[in-house]
Write a protein that holds these residues in place. Structure first.
Motif, PDB file in Angstrom:
ATOM      1  N   LYS A  94      14.017   6.551  -6.312  1.00 25.30           N
ATOM      2  CA  LYS A  94      14.538   7.100  -7.495  1.00 25.30           C
ATOM      3  C   LYS A  94      16.137   6.876  -8.677  1.00 25.30           C
ATOM      4  O   LYS A  94      15.698   6.798  -9.586  1.00 25.30           O
ATOM      5  CB  LYS A  94      15.573   7.739  -6.488  1.00 25.30           C
ATOM      6  N   GLU A  95      16.374   5.353  -7.696  1.00 28.83           N
ATOM      7  CA  GLU A  95      17.550   4.444  -8.623  1.00 28.83           C
ATOM      8  C   GLU A  95      17.410   3.539  -9.871  1.00 28.83           C
ATOM      9  O   GLU A  95      17.959   3.592 -10.547  1.00 28.83           O
ATOM     10  CB  GLU A  95      18.641   4.430  -7.362  1.00 28.83           C
ATOM     11  N   GLU A  96      15.507   3.234  -9.248  1.00 19.57           N
ATOM     12  CA  GLU A  96      15.129   2.149 -10.115  1.00 19.57           C
ATOM     13  C   GLU A  96      13.880   2.933 -11.016  1.00 19.57           C
ATOM     14  O   GLU A  96      14.316   2.288 -12.107  1.00 19.57           O
ATOM     15  CB  GLU A  96      14.752   0.625  -9.159  1.00 19.57           C
ATOM     16  N   SER A  97      13.086   3.396 -10.885  1.00 20.26           N
ATOM     17  CA  SER A  97      12.086   4.004 -11.413  1.00 20.26           C
ATOM     18  C   SER A  97      12.333   5.119 -11.783  1.00 20.26           C
ATOM     19  O   SER A  97      12.174   5.405 -12.558  1.00 20.26           O
ATOM     20  CB  SER A  97      11.307   4.735 -10.696  1.00 20.26           C
ATOM     21  N   LEU A  98      13.011   6.148 -11.695  1.00 21.01           N
ATOM     22  CA  LEU A  98      14.121   6.895 -11.659  1.00 21.01           C
ATOM     23  C   LEU A  98      13.288   8.243 -12.659  1.00 21.01           C
ATOM     24  O   LEU A  98      13.542   8.943 -12.853  1.00 21.01           O
ATOM     25  CB  LEU A  98      14.939   7.214 -13.347  1.00 21.01           C
ATOM     26  N   ALA A 149      11.521   1.092   4.456  1.00 19.03           N
ATOM     27  CA  ALA A 149      10.276   2.411   4.115  1.00 19.03           C
ATOM     28  C   ALA A 149      11.172   3.816   3.590  1.00 19.03           C
ATOM     29  O   ALA A 149      10.994   4.371   2.427  1.00 19.03           O
ATOM     30  CB  ALA A 149       9.383   3.440   5.622  1.00 19.03           C
ATOM     31  N   ARG A 150      11.848   3.316   4.467  1.00 16.68           N
ATOM     32  CA  ARG A 150      12.882   5.200   4.146  1.00 16.68           C
ATOM     33  C   ARG A 150      13.502   4.944   2.568  1.00 16.68           C
ATOM     34  O   ARG A 150      13.671   5.230   1.763  1.00 16.68           O
ATOM     35  CB  ARG A 150      14.590   5.315   5.028  1.00 16.68           C
ATOM     36  N   ASN A 151      13.831   2.671   2.631  1.00 12.37           N
ATOM     37  CA  ASN A 151      14.990   2.607   1.055  1.00 12.37           C
ATOM     38  C   ASN A 151      13.686   3.014  -0.388  1.00 12.37           C
ATOM     39  O   ASN A 151      14.206   2.424  -1.561  1.00 12.37           O
ATOM     40  CB  ASN A 151      15.297   1.722   1.024  1.00 12.37           C
ATOM     41  N   THR A 152      12.210   2.390  -0.107  1.00  5.65           N
ATOM     42  CA  THR A 152      11.511   2.772  -0.466  1.00  5.65           C
ATOM     43  C   THR A 152      12.128   4.299  -1.619  1.00  5.65           C
ATOM     44  O   THR A 152      11.720   4.282  -2.802  1.00  5.65           O
ATOM     45  CB  THR A 152      10.049   2.749  -0.535  1.00  5.65           C
ATOM     46  N   HIS A 153      12.555   5.158  -0.944  1.00  8.01           N
ATOM     47  CA  HIS A 153      12.566   6.963  -2.058  1.00  8.01           C
ATOM     48  C   HIS A 153      13.647   6.329  -2.709  1.00  8.01           C
ATOM     49  O   HIS A 153      13.536   6.365  -3.953  1.00  8.01           O
ATOM     50  CB  HIS A 153      12.949   7.274  -0.448  1.00  8.01           C
ATOM     51  N   PHE A 154      14.822   5.575  -1.957  1.00  6.82           N
ATOM     52  CA  PHE A 154      15.651   4.961  -2.658  1.00  6.82           C
ATOM     53  C   PHE A 154      15.615   4.080  -4.648  1.00  6.82           C
ATOM     54  O   PHE A 154      16.196   4.616  -5.035  1.00  6.82           O
ATOM     55  CB  PHE A 154      17.183   4.333  -2.372  1.00  6.82           C
ATOM     56  N   ILE A 155      14.459   3.527  -4.448  1.00  4.70           N
ATOM     57  CA  ILE A 155      14.293   2.006  -5.220  1.00  4.70           C
ATOM     58  C   ILE A 155      13.839   3.318  -6.262  1.00  4.70           C
ATOM     59  O   ILE A 155      14.154   2.552  -7.230  1.00  4.70           O
ATOM     60  CB  ILE A 155      13.562   1.045  -4.579  1.00  4.70           C
ATOM     61  N   ARG A 181       0.947  -1.782   0.354  1.00  4.76           N
ATOM     62  CA  ARG A 181       0.458  -0.230   0.024  1.00  4.76           C
ATOM     63  C   ARG A 181       0.725   1.129  -0.337  1.00  4.76           C
ATOM     64  O   ARG A 181       1.040   1.745  -0.626  1.00  4.76           O
ATOM     65  CB  ARG A 181      -0.748  -0.156   0.764  1.00  4.76           C
ATOM     66  N   THR A 182       1.803   1.266   0.589  1.00  4.33           N
ATOM     67  CA  THR A 182       2.458   2.769   1.383  1.00  4.33           C
ATOM     68  C   THR A 182       3.622   2.849  -0.557  1.00  4.33           C
ATOM     69  O   THR A 182       3.661   4.235  -0.643  1.00  4.33           O
ATOM     70  CB  THR A 182       3.680   2.376   2.446  1.00  4.33           C
ATOM     71  N   SER A 205       5.025   6.060   5.841  1.00  5.82           N
ATOM     72  CA  SER A 205       4.728   4.941   7.168  1.00  5.82           C
ATOM     73  C   SER A 205       5.000   3.557   6.757  1.00  5.82           C
ATOM     74  O   SER A 205       5.170   2.979   5.680  1.00  5.82           O
ATOM     75  CB  SER A 205       3.582   5.128   6.705  1.00  5.82           C
ATOM     76  N   PRO A 206       5.908   3.540   7.609  1.00  6.95           N
ATOM     77  CA  PRO A 206       6.344   1.886   7.971  1.00  6.95           C
ATOM     78  C   PRO A 206       5.508   0.845   8.575  1.00  6.95           C
ATOM     79  O   PRO A 206       4.313   1.841   8.818  1.00  6.95           O
ATOM     80  CB  PRO A 206       7.172   1.976   9.244  1.00  6.95           C
ATOM     81  N   PHE A 207       5.911  -0.047   7.705  1.00 14.90           N
ATOM     82  CA  PHE A 207       4.700  -1.094   7.347  1.00 14.90           C
ATOM     83  C   PHE A 207       3.774  -1.627   9.090  1.00 14.90           C
ATOM     84  O   PHE A 207       2.992  -2.223   8.541  1.00 14.90           O
ATOM     85  CB  PHE A 207       4.594  -2.169   6.934  1.00 14.90           C
TER      86      PHE A 207
END
Length: 635
Positions: free
Chosen positions: A355-359, A347-353, A311-312, A330-332
């Protein structure tokens, strides 16, 4: 661009004919749907759905973004820590792992000593702040005092250290005088900040409070911008210019699960605010909205909590495509009270995914040009503007809160959403469908009912700085205790969650298991061959699992030995026709409640004198409550 002549131009009418042929007699309207916002969603959009020319990023009314080259966003994960030492540790860990915006609770930060511990080794000049100082309005003067001691130029502070002037009215139910006092202090902050070169955002206009009480996207935007209009009016009366006020405002919205609606909501928000500020003769720069977003709690569940990850992630993706300036995911396990290190890291790493994978930090307004999203954005803007005008005609948001009109509208919308969850018109995976009866229920940290609340409210920045100087860097003398009572002058809005009724059912079933050694259970008496009744069997087993009820599957000729309070007969229609009624008679002698899996109004109900059919048109929550009562499951 030249296209191969072998490709024929296809019109909407051509598509319509092809679609109607595939529907085999069903009307084309069966492909349309209606949202909670009252917007009719078409199955296909084309250029004729968007009449207006597309604007460019950085151009008014800023639908496509407030900058022609901004693509990134601030990572504003909430950093936990109940006391300065643990908060310091968690802040340093978050920064080391890539977080570039500090977001933490300041309710219990009462001295410069606290701040010196918390911000130790933090480069305050080069970090972005996202601080909600609503419950501690002395935090900004406290931070300023800290900066003076640490020789940090305050004009280099960046971000938001703001408070919500409507908090006491909307959340606590206090009267309008609290808003007027908040405006007095806000005016003092703006005057002081202007004289001393402080560039921070100071006003928090919170839309989350509406969405998480049940509001749809139209209501969330309209009520938030109505608050914005009140702020513009109140501070203008204090002598502040529209330019000065607008640059101090941050909006905060909740992001729900309707992916495209949330994208369009955020795009529309920028356009609406630009229109409002333009009406006050604000400059193009003043018309730019600064938007923070947080993933909503309305649709999160304590059941099968890892589904919250899905969901998040979708909500974060929508927020970024919608063009937020900062984002909190929010954390799960956030609903459980104490988040785990794993959930915070994911949750924090979702930002980086993203950024870095979906660009998505490389693309400017990726939704721009989508006929569907552009059409949706336009319809949202028009509906929000209409709702704003209707409220302004009858006195604005404050009068509407006093009259209970806002609360009533949101409660009606929440009731509709809750009904859809109970009837499975909308799905919450792991909660009202596909429940895992074998999961160990997550235990939330028990919260004591808060009757007493500590608020730090001051009349002016100068007063607070004086207290800090006299008290050796402490604001403890400013702490005041507020007691919540049942009698409110304004009906407060409450945070709600759609999964709560099903969570309660599962908790009751778990208590039953702990008391008796087994879950409440029913027997399902099957007739015929598995391939014929499997679909109905899977349906009824899944339904009972959402209520924490176990099922015992037996052939119908063995069901009289099941010793159950409730037996569900399950088979195909043709097998019902061939059932030996003597078996049914023996079952009725052994069990008081015999039900059947069959469509509503099926002829066997009357033929066999059966009181209840289990089918997909039920209110499943009410049905499960009834089953709990029959089985003696207590709260």
């Amino acid at each position: 661009m030249r296209f191969d002549s072998s490709f024929q131009e296809v019109t909407y009418e051509d598509w319509l004919k092809a679609a109607e042929a595939q529907l085999k007699g069903k009307p084309i309207e069966s492909l349309f749907s209606m949202t909670y916002e009252g917007i009719r969603i078409k199955p296909l959009y084309e250029k004729n759905d968007v009449k207006e020319p597309f604007s460019l990023p950085g151009s008014p009314p800023y639908v496509r973004g407030t900058s022609e080259n901004k693509t990134d966003w601030y990572i504003s994960q909430f950093i936990t820590g109940c006391e300065p030492v643990s908060l310091k540790k968690n802040i340093q860990k978050a920064i080391k792992r890539g977080q570039n915006s500090l977001y933490f609770s300041v309710e219990n930060i009462h001295s410069v000593n606290d701040l010196q511990m918390i911000l130790q080794d933090v480069d305050v000049k080069n970090i972005h702040f996202h601080i909600d100082a609503t419950k501690n309005r002395a935090f900004l003067p406290l931070l300023v005092h800290y900066c003076h001691i640490e020789n940090v130029p305050i004009h280099e502070l960046k971000g938001t250290i703001a408070f919500n002037p409507f908090y006491e009215m909307v959340t606590l139910g206090l009267n309008e005088s609290t808003f007027k006092k908040a405006i007095d202090y806000l005016s003092s902050m703006m005057n002081w900040s202007g004289r001393n070169g402080l560039q921070l955002k100071l006003v928090l206009l919170d839309g989350k409070v509406f969405q998480q009480a049940g509001a749809n996207a139209i209501q969330e935007l309209a009520f938030t911008f109505l608050k914005g209009i009140e702020i513009l009016e109140a501070l203008s009366e204090k002598g502040h210019s529209i330019e000065e006020i607008s640059k101090r405002i941050q909006f905060s919205f909740a992001i729900g699960s309707d992916f495209f609606m949330e994208i369009a909501k955020l795009r529309a928000a920028k356009q609406i605010w630009a229109t409002i500020v333009n009406a006050y003769d604000g400059s193009l720069e003043a018309q730019k909205a600064y938007i923070h977003a947080e993933t909503s709690t309305l649709n999160k569940s304590k059941l099968d909590i890892h589904v919250n990850l899905l969901r998040t992630t979708g909500e974060a993706f929508a927020a970024i495509i919608g063009g937020v300036d900062s984002l909190t995911i929010s954390p799960f396990d956030a609903l459980l009270g104490n988040t785990s290190e794993l959930s915070e890291r994911i949750a924090r790493n979702t930002h980086f995914i993203i950024k870095e994978e979906s660009l998505l930090d490389k693309v400017q307004d990726p939704a721009g040009g989508s006929w569907y999203i552009e059409s949706l954005t336009k319809q949202i803007s028009e509906k929000v503007w209409s709702l704003i005008q209707s409220y302004e005609k009858v006195g604005g948001i404050i009068k509407a809160l006093q009259d209970g009109k806002v609360q009533k509208e949101i409660e009606d919308m929440y009731t509709l959403k809750q009904s859809d969850i109970e009837k499975r018109n909308k799905m919450l995976i792991g909660t009202n469908i596909y429940a895992n009866l074998g999961e160990e229920l997550a235990v939330a940290t028990k919260e004591r009912e808060q009757k007493m609340m500590k608020l730090i409210q001051v009349e002016s920045v100068e007063e607070c700085l004086r207290v800090l100087k006299e008290e050796g860097g402490s604001i403890l003398p400013l702490v005041k205790t507020f007691e919540q009572t049942e009698e409110n002058e304004i009906r407060p809005l409450m945070n709600r969650r759609l999964s709560k009724p099903f969570e309660t059912l599962r908790e009751k079933a778990e208590k039953h298991r702990q008391l008796h050694g087994f879950y409440p259970n029913v027997s399902i008496a099957v007739i015929g061959q598995l391939k014929d009744y499997k679909a109905r069997l899977d349906f009824v087993k899944g339904l009972f699992a959402t209520g924490g009820i176990d099922t015992n599957i037996v052939p119908i000729n063995e069901a009289e030995r099941a010793n159950s309070e409730l037996i569900i007969i399950c088979g195909a229609d043709q097998d019902y026709e061939q059932l030996d009624t003597s078996i049914l008679d023996r079952l009725k002698e052994k069990c008081d409640h015999i039900w059947i899996t069959a469509p509503e109004g099926h002829k066997v109900l009357a033929k066999w004198n059966i009181e209840q059919a289990v089918h997909n048109k039920l209110n499943f929550y009410e049905f499960l409550c009834h089953v709990h009562d029959l089985l003696g499951v207590k709260a």
